[in-house]
Design a protein around this motif. Structure first.
Motif, mmCIF file in Angstrom:
data_model
loop_
_atom_site.group_PDB
_atom_site.id
_atom_site.type_symbol
_atom_site.label_atom_id
_atom_site.label_comp_id
_atom_site.label_asym_id
_atom_site.label_seq_id
_atom_site.Cartn_x
_atom_site.Cartn_y
_atom_site.Cartn_z
ATOM 1 N N LYS A 154 -93.480 -15.312 -4.169
ATOM 2 C CA LYS A 154 -92.113 -14.980 -3.761
ATOM 3 C C LYS A 154 -92.084 -13.653 -3.027
ATOM 4 O O LYS A 154 -93.009 -12.843 -3.120
ATOM 5 C CB LYS A 154 -91.200 -14.920 -4.986
ATOM 6 N N GLN A 155 -90.991 -13.422 -2.304
ATOM 7 C CA GLN A 155 -90.827 -12.162 -1.600
ATOM 8 C C GLN A 155 -90.408 -11.057 -2.570
ATOM 9 O O GLN A 155 -89.815 -11.318 -3.618
ATOM 10 C CB GLN A 155 -89.773 -12.310 -0.498
ATOM 11 N N ARG A 156 -90.719 -9.837 -2.189
ATOM 12 C CA ARG A 156 -90.281 -8.700 -2.984
ATOM 13 C C ARG A 156 -88.760 -8.613 -2.913
ATOM 14 O O ARG A 156 -88.167 -8.763 -1.838
ATOM 15 C CB ARG A 156 -90.921 -7.413 -2.460
ATOM 16 N N GLU A 157 -88.133 -8.354 -4.067
ATOM 17 C CA GLU A 157 -86.680 -8.279 -4.110
ATOM 18 C C GLU A 157 -86.229 -7.011 -4.817
ATOM 19 O O GLU A 157 -86.912 -6.510 -5.711
ATOM 20 C CB GLU A 157 -86.101 -9.502 -4.835
ATOM 21 N N LEU A 158 -85.056 -6.538 -4.416
ATOM 22 C CA LEU A 158 -84.467 -5.377 -5.070
ATOM 23 C C LEU A 158 -83.951 -5.783 -6.443
ATOM 24 O O LEU A 158 -83.232 -6.765 -6.577
ATOM 25 C CB LEU A 158 -83.320 -4.825 -4.234
ATOM 26 N N VAL A 159 -84.312 -4.992 -7.445
ATOM 27 C CA VAL A 159 -83.829 -5.218 -8.805
ATOM 28 C C VAL A 159 -82.646 -4.297 -9.094
ATOM 29 O O VAL A 159 -81.592 -4.738 -9.538
ATOM 30 C CB VAL A 159 -84.939 -4.973 -9.838
ATOM 31 N N ALA A 160 -82.833 -3.016 -8.841
ATOM 32 C CA ALA A 160 -81.782 -2.036 -9.097
ATOM 33 C C ALA A 160 -82.078 -0.774 -8.312
ATOM 34 O O ALA A 160 -83.248 -0.447 -8.082
ATOM 35 C CB ALA A 160 -81.692 -1.718 -10.590
ATOM 36 N N SER A 161 -81.019 -0.075 -7.936
ATOM 37 C CA SER A 161 -81.195 1.199 -7.244
ATOM 38 C C SER A 161 -80.124 2.177 -7.696
ATOM 39 O O SER A 161 -79.060 1.780 -8.174
ATOM 40 C CB SER A 161 -81.128 1.013 -5.731
ATOM 41 N N MET A 162 -80.451 3.460 -7.539
ATOM 42 C CA MET A 162 -79.506 4.511 -7.895
ATOM 43 C C MET A 162 -79.554 5.598 -6.842
ATOM 44 O O MET A 162 -80.621 6.138 -6.549
ATOM 45 C CB MET A 162 -79.812 5.080 -9.278
ATOM 46 N N ALA A 163 -78.398 5.920 -6.277
ATOM 47 C CA ALA A 163 -78.303 6.983 -5.290
ATOM 48 C C ALA A 163 -78.241 8.336 -5.982
ATOM 49 O O ALA A 163 -78.035 8.420 -7.195
ATOM 50 C CB ALA A 163 -77.065 6.767 -4.431
ATOM 51 N N SER A 164 -78.399 9.390 -5.202
ATOM 52 C CA SER A 164 -78.420 10.740 -5.772
ATOM 53 C C SER A 164 -77.105 11.077 -6.470
ATOM 54 O O SER A 164 -77.093 11.823 -7.453
ATOM 55 C CB SER A 164 -78.713 11.769 -4.685
ATOM 56 N N ALA A 165 -76.012 10.510 -5.972
ATOM 57 C CA ALA A 165 -74.706 10.782 -6.581
ATOM 58 C C ALA A 165 -74.461 9.954 -7.831
ATOM 59 O O ALA A 165 -73.465 10.170 -8.529
ATOM 60 C CB ALA A 165 -73.596 10.530 -5.569
ATOM 61 N N GLY A 166 -75.358 9.005 -8.099
ATOM 62 C CA GLY A 166 -75.250 8.231 -9.330
ATOM 63 C C GLY A 166 -74.776 6.810 -9.182
ATOM 64 O O GLY A 166 -74.772 6.056 -10.162
ATOM 65 N N SER A 167 -74.381 6.403 -7.991
ATOM 66 C CA SER A 167 -73.948 5.014 -7.816
ATOM 67 C C SER A 167 -75.139 4.077 -7.962
ATOM 68 O O SER A 167 -76.262 4.420 -7.593
ATOM 69 C CB SER A 167 -73.298 4.831 -6.447
ATOM 70 N N THR A 168 -74.874 2.891 -8.514
ATOM 71 C CA THR A 168 -75.949 1.948 -8.800
ATOM 72 C C THR A 168 -75.691 0.593 -8.152
ATOM 73 O O THR A 168 -74.542 0.215 -7.891
ATOM 74 C CB THR A 168 -76.113 1.743 -10.313
ATOM 75 N N THR A 169 -76.769 -0.120 -7.911
ATOM 76 C CA THR A 169 -76.730 -1.480 -7.389
ATOM 77 C C THR A 169 -77.704 -2.318 -8.198
ATOM 78 O O THR A 169 -78.806 -1.845 -8.505
ATOM 79 C CB THR A 169 -77.148 -1.527 -5.911
ATOM 80 N N TYR A 170 -77.285 -3.529 -8.558
ATOM 81 C CA TYR A 170 -78.144 -4.424 -9.325
ATOM 82 C C TYR A 170 -78.192 -5.799 -8.665
ATOM 83 O O TYR A 170 -77.209 -6.273 -8.091
ATOM 84 C CB TYR A 170 -77.614 -4.614 -10.747
ATOM 85 N N ALA A 171 -79.342 -6.446 -8.782
ATOM 86 C CA ALA A 171 -79.433 -7.848 -8.412
ATOM 87 C C ALA A 171 -78.575 -8.654 -9.382
ATOM 88 O O ALA A 171 -78.504 -8.330 -10.573
ATOM 89 C CB ALA A 171 -80.882 -8.315 -8.473
ATOM 90 N N ASP A 172 -77.944 -9.716 -8.879
ATOM 91 C CA ASP A 172 -77.090 -10.533 -9.743
ATOM 92 C C ASP A 172 -77.850 -11.062 -10.956
ATOM 93 O O ASP A 172 -77.303 -11.184 -12.050
ATOM 94 C CB ASP A 172 -76.510 -11.707 -8.953
ATOM 95 N N SER A 173 -79.125 -11.355 -10.764
ATOM 96 C CA SER A 173 -79.923 -11.969 -11.825
ATOM 97 C C SER A 173 -80.194 -11.034 -13.001
ATOM 98 O O SER A 173 -80.600 -11.504 -14.067
ATOM 99 C CB SER A 173 -81.258 -12.460 -11.256
ATOM 100 N N VAL A 174 -79.976 -9.724 -12.811
ATOM 101 C CA VAL A 174 -80.279 -8.785 -13.905
ATOM 102 C C VAL A 174 -79.044 -8.051 -14.410
ATOM 103 O O VAL A 174 -79.139 -7.282 -15.373
ATOM 104 C CB VAL A 174 -81.351 -7.759 -13.479
ATOM 105 N N LYS A 175 -77.902 -8.268 -13.778
ATOM 106 C CA LYS A 175 -76.680 -7.570 -14.203
ATOM 107 C C LYS A 175 -76.375 -7.873 -15.665
ATOM 108 O O LYS A 175 -76.446 -9.016 -16.106
ATOM 109 C CB LYS A 175 -75.503 -7.996 -13.330
ATOM 110 N N GLY A 176 -76.059 -6.813 -16.394
ATOM 111 C CA GLY A 176 -75.761 -6.953 -17.811
ATOM 112 C C GLY A 176 -76.976 -6.923 -18.706
ATOM 113 O O GLY A 176 -76.844 -6.840 -19.929
ATOM 114 N N ARG A 177 -78.162 -7.004 -18.129
ATOM 115 C CA ARG A 177 -79.397 -6.985 -18.927
ATOM 116 C C ARG A 177 -80.254 -5.757 -18.631
ATOM 117 O O ARG A 177 -80.934 -5.248 -19.521
ATOM 118 C CB ARG A 177 -80.223 -8.244 -18.648
ATOM 119 N N PHE A 178 -80.249 -5.294 -17.380
ATOM 120 C CA PHE A 178 -81.071 -4.162 -16.969
ATOM 121 C C PHE A 178 -80.170 -2.968 -16.675
ATOM 122 O O PHE A 178 -79.055 -3.115 -16.170
ATOM 123 C CB PHE A 178 -81.857 -4.485 -15.700
ATOM 124 N N THR A 179 -80.697 -1.777 -16.934
ATOM 125 C CA THR A 179 -79.981 -0.543 -16.626
ATOM 126 C C THR A 179 -80.932 0.444 -15.968
ATOM 127 O O THR A 179 -82.010 0.731 -16.505
ATOM 128 C CB THR A 179 -79.399 0.099 -17.893
#
Length: 120
Positions: A43-68
């Protein structure tokens, strides 16, 4: 140069938890964002989660609610706390950082990857 050192991967049973860590060191002026990606076999590499310097976060739909994702800015370290792991979470997990170097150049670096295997 910048080094990213990852740790925390391993074998865990379905439903279990793991925490990944990634420490950045070297010629860093400031870090814009830190993120975790993963790549499963075939499979291709995919984004799991990211955090900007200001603290905003992004999660893949598949891990929301399970990963932090979290960061310790003083230590230039990013963490990924993973709960309720599923076999489909099995992959090599890579840390990545978007930063400004001491030469004031914007650069991206990748860690060497850490294997996470979810299996009974």
């Amino acid at each position: 140069q910048v080094q990213l050192v990852e740790s925390g991967g391993g074998l865990v049973q379905p439903g279990g938890s793991l925490r990944l860590s990634c420490a950045a060191s070297g010629t860093i002026f400031s870090i814009n964002s830190m993120a975790w990606y993963r790549q499963a076999p075939g499979k291709q590499r995919e984004l799991v989660a990211s955090m900007a310097s200001a603290g905003s976060t992004t999660y893949a739909d598949s891990v929301k609610g399970r990963f932090t994702i979290s960061r310790d800015n003083a230590k230039n370290t990013v963490y990924l706390q993973m709960h309720s792991l599923k076999p489909e979470d099995t992959a090599v997990y890579y840390c990545s950082t978007d930063l400004i170097s001491l030469l004031r150049a914007r650069e991206r670096y990748w860690g060497q990857g850490t294997q996470v295997t979810v299996s009974s």
